[in-house]
Design a protein around this motif. Structure first.
Motif, short mmCIF file in Angstrom:
data_model
loop_
_atom_site.label_atom_id
_atom_site.label_comp_id
_atom_site.label_asym_id
_atom_site.label_seq_id
_atom_site.Cartn_x
_atom_site.Cartn_y
_atom_site.Cartn_z
N TRP A 194 -12.03 0.06 -4.23
CA TRP A 194 -11.74 -0.85 -3.13
C TRP A 194 -10.28 -0.58 -2.77
O TRP A 194 -9.37 -0.99 -3.47
N CYS A 195 -10.04 0.16 -1.71
CA CYS A 195 -8.71 0.67 -1.38
C CYS A 195 -8.09 -0.11 -0.22
O CYS A 195 -8.78 -0.42 0.76
N THR A 196 -6.80 -0.38 -0.32
CA THR A 196 -6.09 -1.07 0.74
C THR A 196 -4.93 -0.21 1.24
O THR A 196 -4.16 0.31 0.43
N TYR A 197 -4.84 -0.07 2.55
CA TYR A 197 -3.72 0.64 3.16
C TYR A 197 -2.66 -0.37 3.57
O TYR A 197 -2.95 -1.35 4.26
N TYR A 230 -16.15 4.49 -1.83
CA TYR A 230 -14.95 3.68 -1.61
C TYR A 230 -15.03 2.97 -0.27
O TYR A 230 -15.72 3.39 0.65
N SER A 231 -14.29 1.87 -0.19
CA SER A 231 -14.04 1.21 1.09
C SER A 231 -12.54 1.23 1.32
O SER A 231 -11.75 1.43 0.39
N VAL A 232 -12.15 1.02 2.56
CA VAL A 232 -10.74 1.00 2.93
C VAL A 232 -10.48 -0.26 3.74
O VAL A 232 -11.32 -0.67 4.55
N GLY A 233 -9.32 -0.87 3.50
CA GLY A 233 -9.02 -2.07 4.27
C GLY A 233 -7.55 -2.22 4.59
O GLY A 233 -6.70 -1.45 4.14
#
Length: 282
Positions: A111-114, A138-141
Protein backbone atom coordinates in the motif's frame (compact mmCIF):
# COMPACT_ATOMS: atom_id res chain seq x y z
CA UNK A 1 -10.19 -19.33 12.38
CA UNK A 2 -9.83 -16.63 9.73
CA UNK A 3 -8.29 -13.59 11.37
CA UNK A 4 -6.98 -10.26 10.09
CA UNK A 5 -4.33 -8.54 12.19
CA UNK A 6 -3.27 -4.91 11.97
CA UNK A 7 0.16 -4.71 13.61
CA UNK A 8 1.67 -1.45 14.82
CA UNK A 9 4.84 -1.68 16.90
CA UNK A 10 6.77 1.11 18.62
CA UNK A 11 8.53 2.33 15.45
CA UNK A 12 7.85 6.06 15.05
CA UNK A 13 10.72 7.32 12.89
CA UNK A 14 10.24 8.32 9.27
CA UNK A 15 12.59 9.56 6.59
CA UNK A 16 10.00 12.06 5.29
CA UNK A 17 8.91 15.42 6.65
CA UNK A 18 5.29 15.69 5.54
CA UNK A 19 3.65 18.79 7.07
CA UNK A 20 0.37 16.91 7.58
CA UNK A 21 1.98 14.09 9.60
CA UNK A 22 2.84 14.39 13.32
CA UNK A 23 5.57 11.73 12.99
CA UNK A 24 7.54 13.44 10.23
CA UNK A 25 11.31 13.31 10.60
CA UNK A 26 11.21 11.72 14.03
CA UNK A 27 14.31 9.77 14.96
CA UNK A 28 14.17 6.62 17.04
CA UNK A 29 17.11 5.96 19.33
CA UNK A 30 19.12 2.76 18.98
CA UNK A 31 17.29 1.41 22.01
CA UNK A 32 13.93 2.22 20.46
CA UNK A 33 14.92 0.55 17.20
CA UNK A 34 16.12 -2.55 19.05
CA UNK A 35 12.82 -2.68 20.91
CA UNK A 36 10.87 -2.32 17.67
CA UNK A 37 12.90 -5.08 16.05
CA UNK A 38 12.37 -7.43 18.99
CA UNK A 39 8.64 -6.71 19.02
CA UNK A 40 8.30 -7.20 15.28
CA UNK A 41 10.26 -10.45 15.29
CA UNK A 42 8.18 -11.78 18.17
CA UNK A 43 4.99 -10.99 16.29
CA UNK A 44 6.29 -12.52 13.05
CA UNK A 45 7.33 -15.70 14.90
CA UNK A 46 3.85 -15.94 16.40
CA UNK A 47 2.11 -15.38 13.06
CA UNK A 48 4.42 -17.81 11.26
CA UNK A 49 3.72 -20.52 13.80
CA UNK A 50 -0.04 -20.06 13.97
CA UNK A 51 -0.63 -22.74 11.34
CA UNK A 52 -4.04 -23.74 12.72
CA UNK A 53 -5.47 -20.36 11.66
CA UNK A 54 -5.79 -18.54 8.35
CA UNK A 55 -4.15 -15.16 8.86
CA UNK A 56 -4.01 -11.89 6.95
CA UNK A 57 -1.54 -9.29 8.22
CA UNK A 58 -1.25 -5.56 7.55
CA UNK A 59 1.67 -3.66 9.04
CA UNK A 60 0.68 -0.05 9.76
CA UNK A 61 3.76 1.55 11.36
CA UNK A 62 3.68 5.19 12.39
CA UNK A 63 7.08 5.50 10.74
CA UNK A 64 8.51 4.01 7.56
CA UNK A 65 9.06 0.30 8.08
CA UNK A 66 10.63 -0.86 4.84
CA UNK A 67 13.84 1.09 5.37
CA UNK A 68 14.39 -1.33 8.28
CA UNK A 69 15.71 -4.81 7.45
CA UNK A 70 13.52 -6.57 10.00
CA UNK A 71 10.32 -5.43 8.30
CA UNK A 72 11.55 -6.57 4.89
CA UNK A 73 12.59 -9.92 6.34
CA UNK A 74 9.29 -10.44 8.19
CA UNK A 75 7.23 -9.67 5.08
CA UNK A 76 9.35 -12.01 2.97
CA UNK A 77 9.25 -14.90 5.42
CA UNK A 78 5.54 -14.59 6.18
CA UNK A 79 4.70 -14.44 2.48
CA UNK A 80 5.93 -18.01 2.09
CA UNK A 81 3.79 -19.44 4.90
CA UNK A 82 0.84 -21.41 3.45
CA UNK A 83 -1.53 -20.30 6.22
CA UNK A 84 -0.86 -16.60 5.56
CA UNK A 85 -3.47 -15.40 3.06
CA UNK A 86 -2.04 -11.91 2.64
CA UNK A 87 0.79 -9.87 4.15
CA UNK A 88 0.96 -6.18 3.33
CA UNK A 89 2.44 -2.94 4.61
CA UNK A 90 1.79 0.78 4.28
CA UNK A 91 4.91 2.44 2.84
CA UNK A 92 6.20 5.62 1.22
CA UNK A 93 8.21 3.38 -1.13
CA UNK A 94 11.51 5.09 -0.32
CA UNK A 95 13.18 1.73 0.27
CA UNK A 96 15.06 -0.39 -2.23
CA UNK A 97 12.92 -2.98 -4.00
CA UNK A 98 15.30 -5.83 -4.86
CA UNK A 99 14.36 -7.75 -1.68
CA UNK A 100 10.88 -8.33 -3.12
CA UNK A 101 12.31 -10.85 -5.58
CA UNK A 102 12.65 -13.28 -2.65
CA UNK A 103 9.03 -12.89 -1.52
CA UNK A 104 5.96 -14.81 -2.66
CA UNK A 105 4.31 -12.12 -4.76
CA UNK A 106 1.00 -14.00 -4.72
CA UNK A 107 0.79 -13.30 -1.00
CA UNK A 108 2.71 -10.06 -0.43
CA UNK A 109 1.32 -6.67 -1.42
CA UNK A 110 2.17 -3.00 -0.85
CA UNK A 111 0.00 0.00 0.00
CA UNK A 112 2.12 2.88 -1.32
CA UNK A 113 1.70 6.60 -0.73
CA UNK A 114 3.25 9.36 -2.81
CA UNK A 115 4.17 12.48 -0.86
CA UNK A 116 4.95 15.40 -3.21
CA UNK A 117 7.81 17.51 -1.97
CA UNK A 118 9.40 14.60 -0.11
CA UNK A 119 10.81 12.69 -3.07
CA UNK A 120 11.19 13.51 -6.77
CA UNK A 121 8.19 12.43 -8.82
CA UNK A 122 10.33 10.50 -11.31
CA UNK A 123 12.00 8.57 -8.49
CA UNK A 124 8.65 7.49 -7.06
CA UNK A 125 7.29 6.54 -10.49
CA UNK A 126 10.49 4.61 -11.12
CA UNK A 127 9.88 2.61 -7.94
CA UNK A 128 6.38 1.78 -9.18
CA UNK A 129 7.84 0.56 -12.43
CA UNK A 130 10.23 -1.65 -10.47
CA UNK A 131 7.21 -3.15 -8.70
CA UNK A 132 5.66 -3.82 -12.09
CA UNK A 133 8.81 -5.56 -13.29
CA UNK A 134 8.89 -7.72 -10.16
CA UNK A 135 5.19 -8.59 -10.41
CA UNK A 136 4.29 -7.09 -7.02
CA UNK A 137 0.66 -6.26 -6.22
CA UNK A 138 0.34 -2.66 -5.10
CA UNK A 139 -1.88 0.38 -4.87
CA UNK A 140 -0.75 4.00 -4.96
CA UNK A 141 -2.28 6.94 -3.19
CA UNK A 142 -1.99 10.59 -2.37
CA UNK A 143 -3.52 13.05 0.10
CA UNK A 144 -6.20 15.20 -1.52
CA UNK A 145 -4.69 18.64 -1.06
CA UNK A 146 -4.93 21.31 -3.80
CA UNK A 147 -1.16 21.45 -4.16
CA UNK A 148 -1.14 17.70 -4.87
CA UNK A 149 -3.67 17.80 -7.70
CA UNK A 150 -1.21 18.08 -10.59
CA UNK A 151 0.87 15.22 -9.23
CA UNK A 152 -2.24 13.07 -8.79
CA UNK A 153 -3.33 13.71 -12.37
CA UNK A 154 0.14 12.91 -13.63
CA UNK A 155 0.26 9.67 -11.65
CA UNK A 156 -3.12 8.60 -12.98
CA UNK A 157 -1.94 9.25 -16.53
CA UNK A 158 1.39 7.46 -16.17
CA UNK A 159 0.58 4.49 -13.93
CA UNK A 160 -0.85 1.39 -15.61
CA UNK A 161 -4.63 1.61 -15.79
CA UNK A 162 -5.02 -1.48 -13.62
CA UNK A 163 -3.10 0.16 -10.73
CA UNK A 164 -5.61 1.73 -8.37
CA UNK A 165 -4.80 5.34 -7.49
CA UNK A 166 -6.61 6.24 -4.28
CA UNK A 167 -7.07 9.70 -2.79
CA UNK A 168 -7.34 10.27 0.96
CA UNK A 169 -9.34 13.26 2.12
CA UNK A 170 -6.99 15.56 4.04
CA UNK A 171 -7.66 15.48 7.77
CA UNK A 172 -9.94 18.30 8.84
CA UNK A 173 -10.55 19.52 5.30
CA UNK A 174 -14.07 20.16 3.97
CA UNK A 175 -14.58 19.51 0.26
CA UNK A 176 -17.34 21.29 -1.60
CA UNK A 177 -19.08 19.39 -4.39
CA UNK A 178 -16.95 20.89 -7.14
CA UNK A 179 -13.66 20.04 -5.42
CA UNK A 180 -14.89 16.58 -4.47
CA UNK A 181 -15.89 16.03 -8.09
CA UNK A 182 -12.35 16.78 -9.24
CA UNK A 183 -10.87 14.21 -6.87
CA UNK A 184 -13.58 11.68 -7.72
CA UNK A 185 -12.54 12.03 -11.35
CA UNK A 186 -9.15 10.67 -10.29
CA UNK A 187 -10.37 8.18 -7.69
CA UNK A 188 -13.96 7.00 -8.22
CA UNK A 189 -13.98 5.79 -4.60
CA UNK A 190 -13.06 9.19 -3.14
CA UNK A 191 -16.65 9.72 -1.88
CA UNK A 192 -15.95 7.04 0.76
CA UNK A 193 -13.05 9.15 2.05
CA UNK A 194 -14.67 12.58 1.68
CA UNK A 195 -16.64 12.52 4.94
CA UNK A 196 -16.19 10.65 8.24
CA UNK A 197 -18.58 7.72 8.48
CA UNK A 198 -21.14 7.70 11.28
CA UNK A 199 -20.38 4.49 13.15
CA UNK A 200 -21.86 4.65 16.66
CA UNK A 201 -23.75 1.45 17.39
CA UNK A 202 -23.15 0.03 13.93
CA UNK A 203 -21.81 -3.48 13.34
CA UNK A 204 -18.12 -3.72 12.52
CA UNK A 205 -15.87 -6.69 11.85
CA UNK A 206 -13.23 -5.33 14.21
CA UNK A 207 -13.15 -7.23 17.48
CA UNK A 208 -14.51 -10.34 15.79
CA UNK A 209 -12.49 -11.23 12.68
CA UNK A 210 -10.20 -8.16 12.64
CA UNK A 211 -7.95 -7.05 15.50
CA UNK A 212 -5.21 -4.52 16.21
CA UNK A 213 -1.97 -5.64 17.87
CA UNK A 214 0.75 -3.45 19.39
CA UNK A 215 4.38 -4.20 20.14
CA UNK A 216 3.58 -5.71 23.54
CA UNK A 217 1.02 -8.03 22.02
CA UNK A 218 -1.90 -6.08 23.48
CA UNK A 219 -4.99 -6.73 21.37
CA UNK A 220 -7.63 -4.11 20.70
CA UNK A 221 -10.53 -4.21 18.28
CA UNK A 222 -8.87 -1.53 16.10
CA UNK A 223 -6.26 1.21 16.30
CA UNK A 224 -8.89 3.78 17.26
CA UNK A 225 -10.62 2.11 20.22
CA UNK A 226 -8.35 1.94 23.28
CA UNK A 227 -10.24 -0.77 25.19
CA UNK A 228 -8.12 -3.92 25.47
CA UNK A 229 -9.37 -7.38 24.49
CA UNK A 230 -6.45 -9.36 25.91
CA UNK A 231 -2.97 -10.36 24.82
CA UNK A 232 -1.94 -12.08 21.61
CA UNK A 233 0.81 -14.19 23.12
CA UNK A 234 -1.03 -15.69 26.06
CA UNK A 235 -4.14 -16.30 23.94
CA UNK A 236 -6.39 -14.32 26.28
CA UNK A 237 -7.78 -12.25 23.39
CA UNK A 238 -9.52 -15.23 21.79
CA UNK A 239 -12.30 -15.43 24.35
CA UNK A 240 -13.13 -11.77 23.67
CA UNK A 241 -13.65 -12.16 19.90
CA UNK A 242 -17.30 -11.62 19.08
CA UNK A 243 -19.59 -9.33 17.08
CA UNK A 244 -19.81 -5.91 18.67
CA UNK A 245 -21.05 -2.45 17.59
CA UNK A 246 -18.67 0.46 17.15
CA UNK A 247 -18.43 2.60 20.33
CA UNK A 248 -17.18 5.70 18.51
CA UNK A 249 -19.25 8.50 17.00
CA UNK A 250 -17.56 8.27 13.62
CA UNK A 251 -14.72 6.64 11.70
CA UNK A 252 -12.65 8.65 9.24
CA UNK A 253 -9.69 6.37 8.42
CA UNK A 254 -9.78 3.78 5.64
CA UNK A 255 -8.15 1.07 7.77
CA UNK A 256 -11.05 1.51 10.18
CA UNK A 257 -14.19 2.13 8.14
CA UNK A 258 -13.33 -0.47 5.50
CA UNK A 259 -14.43 -3.02 8.13
CA UNK A 260 -17.84 -1.46 8.83
CA UNK A 261 -20.52 -3.98 7.86
CA UNK A 262 -22.84 -1.15 6.81
CA UNK A 263 -20.50 -0.20 3.96
CA UNK A 264 -20.01 -2.38 0.86
CA UNK A 265 -16.22 -2.13 0.92
CA UNK A 266 -15.49 -5.83 1.48
CA UNK A 267 -17.19 -6.39 -1.87
CA UNK A 268 -15.54 -3.35 -3.48
CA UNK A 269 -12.09 -4.51 -2.34
CA UNK A 270 -12.73 -8.25 -2.52
CA UNK A 271 -9.35 -9.98 -2.51
CA UNK A 272 -7.52 -6.72 -1.80
CA UNK A 273 -8.89 -5.24 1.43
CA UNK A 274 -5.50 -4.99 3.15
CA UNK A 275 -3.58 -3.52 0.23
CA UNK A 276 -6.48 -1.29 -0.86
CA UNK A 277 -6.89 -2.79 -4.32
CA UNK A 278 -10.49 -2.88 -5.61
CA UNK A 279 -11.72 -6.06 -7.22
CA UNK A 280 -12.64 -4.10 -10.36
CA UNK A 281 -8.98 -3.41 -11.18
CA UNK A 282 -7.74 -6.98 -10.62
Amino acid sequence: MDLTLLYRGPLASCDYDCPYCPFAKRRDSREQLRADRASLERFADWAGGRTEDRLSVLFTPWGEGLVRSWYRRALTELSHQPHIRRVAIQTNLSCRTDWLADADRDTLALWCTYHPGQTPYDRFLGKCRELERLGVRYSVGIVGLPEHLDAARRLRAELPERVYLWVNAAEGRTYDDAEAGVWTGIDPLFPYSRHPHASAGLPCRTGESVISVDGEGTVRRCHFVPAELGNLYDGSYRAALRPRPCPLTSCDCHIGYVHLETLPLYDVFAGGVLERIPAAVE
